[in-house]
Design a protein around this motif. Structure first.
Motif, PDB file in Angstrom:
ATOM      1  N   TYR A 101       0.756  -1.110  -0.134  1.00  0.00           N
ATOM      2  CA  TYR A 101      -0.145  -0.045   0.057  1.00  0.00           C
ATOM      3  C   TYR A 101       0.870   1.425  -0.016  1.00  0.00           C
ATOM      4  N   ALA A 102       0.565   2.303  -0.746  1.00  0.00           N
ATOM      5  CA  ALA A 102       1.034   3.435  -0.818  1.00  0.00           C
ATOM      6  C   ALA A 102       0.334   4.596  -0.790  1.00  0.00           C
ATOM      7  N   ASP A 103       0.800   5.650  -0.186  1.00  0.00           N
ATOM      8  CA  ASP A 103       0.205   7.105  -0.294  1.00  0.00           C
ATOM      9  C   ASP A 103       1.186   8.204  -0.800  1.00  0.00           C
ATOM     10  N   ARG A 104       0.705   9.357  -1.380  1.00  0.00           N
ATOM     11  CA  ARG A 104       1.852  10.280  -1.855  1.00  0.00           C
ATOM     12  C   ARG A 104       2.274  10.816  -0.924  1.00  0.00           C
ATOM     13  N   SER A 112      -1.488  13.983   8.041  1.00  0.00           N
ATOM     14  CA  SER A 112      -1.519  12.999   9.123  1.00  0.00           C
ATOM     15  C   SER A 112      -1.784  11.485   8.649  1.00  0.00           C
ATOM     16  N   PRO A 113      -1.192  10.329   9.309  1.00  0.00           N
ATOM     17  CA  PRO A 113      -1.422   9.063   8.801  1.00  0.00           C
ATOM     18  C   PRO A 113      -2.934   8.627   8.644  1.00  0.00           C
ATOM     19  N   GLU A 114      -3.683   9.092   9.676  1.00  0.00           N
ATOM     20  CA  GLU A 114      -4.926   8.667   9.780  1.00  0.00           C
ATOM     21  C   GLU A 114      -6.024   9.080   8.441  1.00  0.00           C
ATOM     22  N   CYS A 115      -5.316  10.137   7.833  1.00  0.00           N
ATOM     23  CA  CYS A 115      -6.021  10.610   6.595  1.00  0.00           C
ATOM     24  C   CYS A 115      -5.508  10.122   5.305  1.00  0.00           C
ATOM     25  N   ARG A 116      -4.635   9.268   5.171  1.00  0.00           N
ATOM     26  CA  ARG A 116      -4.119   8.626   4.089  1.00  0.00           C
ATOM     27  C   ARG A 116      -4.758   7.311   3.743  1.00  0.00           C
ATOM     28  N   PRO A 117      -5.370   7.411   2.535  1.00  0.00           N
ATOM     29  CA  PRO A 117      -5.960   6.064   2.091  1.00  0.00           C
ATOM     30  C   PRO A 117      -5.313   4.773   2.390  1.00  0.00           C
ATOM     31  N   GLY A 118      -4.101   4.812   1.533  1.00  0.00           N
ATOM     32  CA  GLY A 118      -3.295   3.617   2.039  1.00  0.00           C
ATOM     33  C   GLY A 118      -2.889   3.144   3.244  1.00  0.00           C
ATOM     34  N   TRP A 119      -2.587   4.011   4.105  1.00  0.00           N
ATOM     35  CA  TRP A 119      -2.401   3.716   5.403  1.00  0.00           C
ATOM     36  C   TRP A 119      -3.756   3.069   6.059  1.00  0.00           C
ATOM     37  N   GLY A 120      -4.960   3.733   5.613  1.00  0.00           N
ATOM     38  CA  GLY A 120      -6.190   3.267   6.068  1.00  0.00           C
ATOM     39  C   GLY A 120      -6.565   1.914   5.738  1.00  0.00           C
ATOM     40  N   LEU A 121      -5.951   1.329   4.518  1.00  0.00           N
ATOM     41  CA  LEU A 121      -6.019  -0.008   4.165  1.00  0.00           C
ATOM     42  C   LEU A 121      -5.131  -0.871   4.996  1.00  0.00           C
ATOM     43  N   VAL A 122      -3.997  -0.312   5.266  1.00  0.00           N
ATOM     44  CA  VAL A 122      -3.326  -1.216   6.163  1.00  0.00           C
ATOM     45  C   VAL A 122      -3.977  -1.329   7.592  1.00  0.00           C
ATOM     46  N   ARG A 123      -4.387  -0.272   8.177  1.00  0.00           N
ATOM     47  CA  ARG A 123      -5.239  -0.466   9.483  1.00  0.00           C
ATOM     48  C   ARG A 123      -6.519  -1.357   9.218  1.00  0.00           C
ATOM     49  N   ASP A 124      -7.017  -1.253   8.313  1.00  0.00           N
ATOM     50  CA  ASP A 124      -8.431  -2.282   7.990  1.00  0.00           C
ATOM     51  C   ASP A 124      -7.967  -3.726   7.981  1.00  0.00           C
ATOM     52  N   ILE A 170       5.740   6.832   8.198  1.00  0.00           N
ATOM     53  CA  ILE A 170       4.533   6.665   9.051  1.00  0.00           C
ATOM     54  C   ILE A 170       3.926   7.923   9.492  1.00  0.00           C
ATOM     55  N   GLY A 171       4.753   8.871  10.133  1.00  0.00           N
ATOM     56  CA  GLY A 171       4.659   9.973  10.730  1.00  0.00           C
ATOM     57  C   GLY A 171       5.914  10.768  10.742  1.00  0.00           C
ATOM     58  N   LEU A 172       5.694  12.174  10.303  1.00  0.00           N
ATOM     59  CA  LEU A 172       6.855  12.879  10.345  1.00  0.00           C
ATOM     60  C   LEU A 172       7.330  13.511  11.674  1.00  0.00           C
ATOM     61  N   HIS A 173       6.218  13.504  12.502  1.00  0.00           N
ATOM     62  CA  HIS A 173       6.436  14.033  13.996  1.00  0.00           C
ATOM     63  C   HIS A 173       6.504  12.977  14.852  1.00  0.00           C
ATOM     64  N   VAL A 174       6.932  13.005  15.956  1.00  0.00           N
ATOM     65  CA  VAL A 174       7.167  12.042  17.099  1.00  0.00           C
ATOM     66  C   VAL A 174       5.967  11.689  17.488  1.00  0.00           C
ATOM     67  N   ASP A 175       5.245  12.464  17.717  1.00  0.00           N
ATOM     68  CA  ASP A 175       3.872  12.436  18.230  1.00  0.00           C
ATOM     69  C   ASP A 175       2.853  11.588  17.361  1.00  0.00           C
ATOM     70  N   GLU A 176       2.813  11.758  16.138  1.00  0.00           N
ATOM     71  CA  GLU A 176       2.185  11.114  15.187  1.00  0.00           C
ATOM     72  C   GLU A 176       2.679   9.719  15.136  1.00  0.00           C
ATOM     73  N   TYR A 177       4.013   9.512  14.944  1.00  0.00           N
ATOM     74  CA  TYR A 177       4.504   8.033  14.843  1.00  0.00           C
ATOM     75  C   TYR A 177       4.325   7.575  16.384  1.00  0.00           C
ATOM     76  N   ARG A 178       4.400   7.938  17.338  1.00  0.00           N
ATOM     77  CA  ARG A 178       3.983   7.273  18.670  1.00  0.00           C
ATOM     78  C   ARG A 178       2.460   7.034  18.741  1.00  0.00           C
ATOM     79  N   ARG A 179       1.790   7.864  18.378  1.00  0.00           N
ATOM     80  CA  ARG A 179      -0.017   7.420  18.208  1.00  0.00           C
ATOM     81  C   ARG A 179      -0.168   6.292  17.092  1.00  0.00           C
ATOM     82  N   GLU A 180       0.682   6.229  16.171  1.00  0.00           N
ATOM     83  CA  GLU A 180       0.296   5.038  15.381  1.00  0.00           C
ATOM     84  C   GLU A 180       0.728   3.803  15.887  1.00  0.00           C
ATOM     85  N   LEU A 181       1.939   3.967  16.673  1.00  0.00           N
ATOM     86  CA  LEU A 181       2.330   2.753  17.081  1.00  0.00           C
ATOM     87  C   LEU A 181       1.622   2.469  18.454  1.00  0.00           C
ATOM     88  N   ASP A 182       1.041   3.195  19.179  1.00  0.00           N
ATOM     89  CA  ASP A 182      -0.129   2.774  20.054  1.00  0.00           C
ATOM     90  C   ASP A 182      -1.146   2.241  19.444  1.00  0.00           C
TER      91      ASP A 182
END
Length: 169
Positions: free
Chosen positions: A98-101, A106-118, A136-148
């Motif tokens: 899966y890929a996104d541009r 933010s990760p939760e707004c990307r369609p490809g990442w959404g398919l990974v989560r699905d 996954i995320g350009l900022h440490v908070d985004e990245y940590r949120r996705e890992l969680d």
């Protein structure tokens, strides 16, 4: 009366050959390694989940994720992620890339990442392999949120290049 040069000599001795003051441990500061503790937790979760999956006599099932730049397919990123997954003996099913541009979304707004989560949410996939944490995320908070999120769903994130590689902040 002659003037003393002792003060001048002492000051010159406190400079290195480039004319800079020598390093003093009290004056040195370094940026905090924000990714080090996150990397340790991510890796521990990955190891623990992979061991649990293998204890059930199967190999982890993963999908691949990458960002495309300037509309080009991220072939190299997918090749690196697939090679890493195969080196770990993980299963990568066809069509599970899966890929996104690349961009500031933010990760939760990307369609490809959404398919990974699905795929994770539905239980079809145990984890995702990406080349770098920045995908996954350009900022440490985004990245940590996705890992969680992945931890909450008993899934893992595997990186080809660890978080600490190439990071200065």
């Amino acid at each position: 009366m002659r003037q003393s040069n002792a003060g001048i000599s002492r000051n010159r001795m406190n400079l290195d050959s480039a004319g800079r003051a020598p390093l003093n441990a009290d004056n040195v500061s370094a940026a905090a390694d924000l990714y080090g503790p996150i990397a340790a937790v991510r890796r521990d979760r990955l190891d623990r989940l992979v061991a649990q999956i293998r204890s059930r006599r199967r190999e982890p099932r993963v999908c691949l994720y990458a960002l495309s730049v300037d509309g080009h397919a991220p072939r190299t990123s997918f090749e690196l992620a697939r090679a890493y997954a195969e080196s770990q003996s993980w299963q990568v099913a066809p069509g599970q890339s899966y890929a996104d541009r690349a961009g500031a979304t933010s990760p939760e707004c990307r369609p490809g990442w959404g398919l990974v989560r699905d795929r994770i949410r539905a239980g079809f996939t145990d984890g995702v392999v990406v080349v770098t944490a920045d995908a996954i995320g350009l900022h440490v908070d985004e990245y940590r949120r996705e890992l969680d999120w992945f931890a909450e769903h008993c899934a893992f994130v595997a990186l080809v290049m660890p978080e600490t590689v190439g990071r200065l902040a």
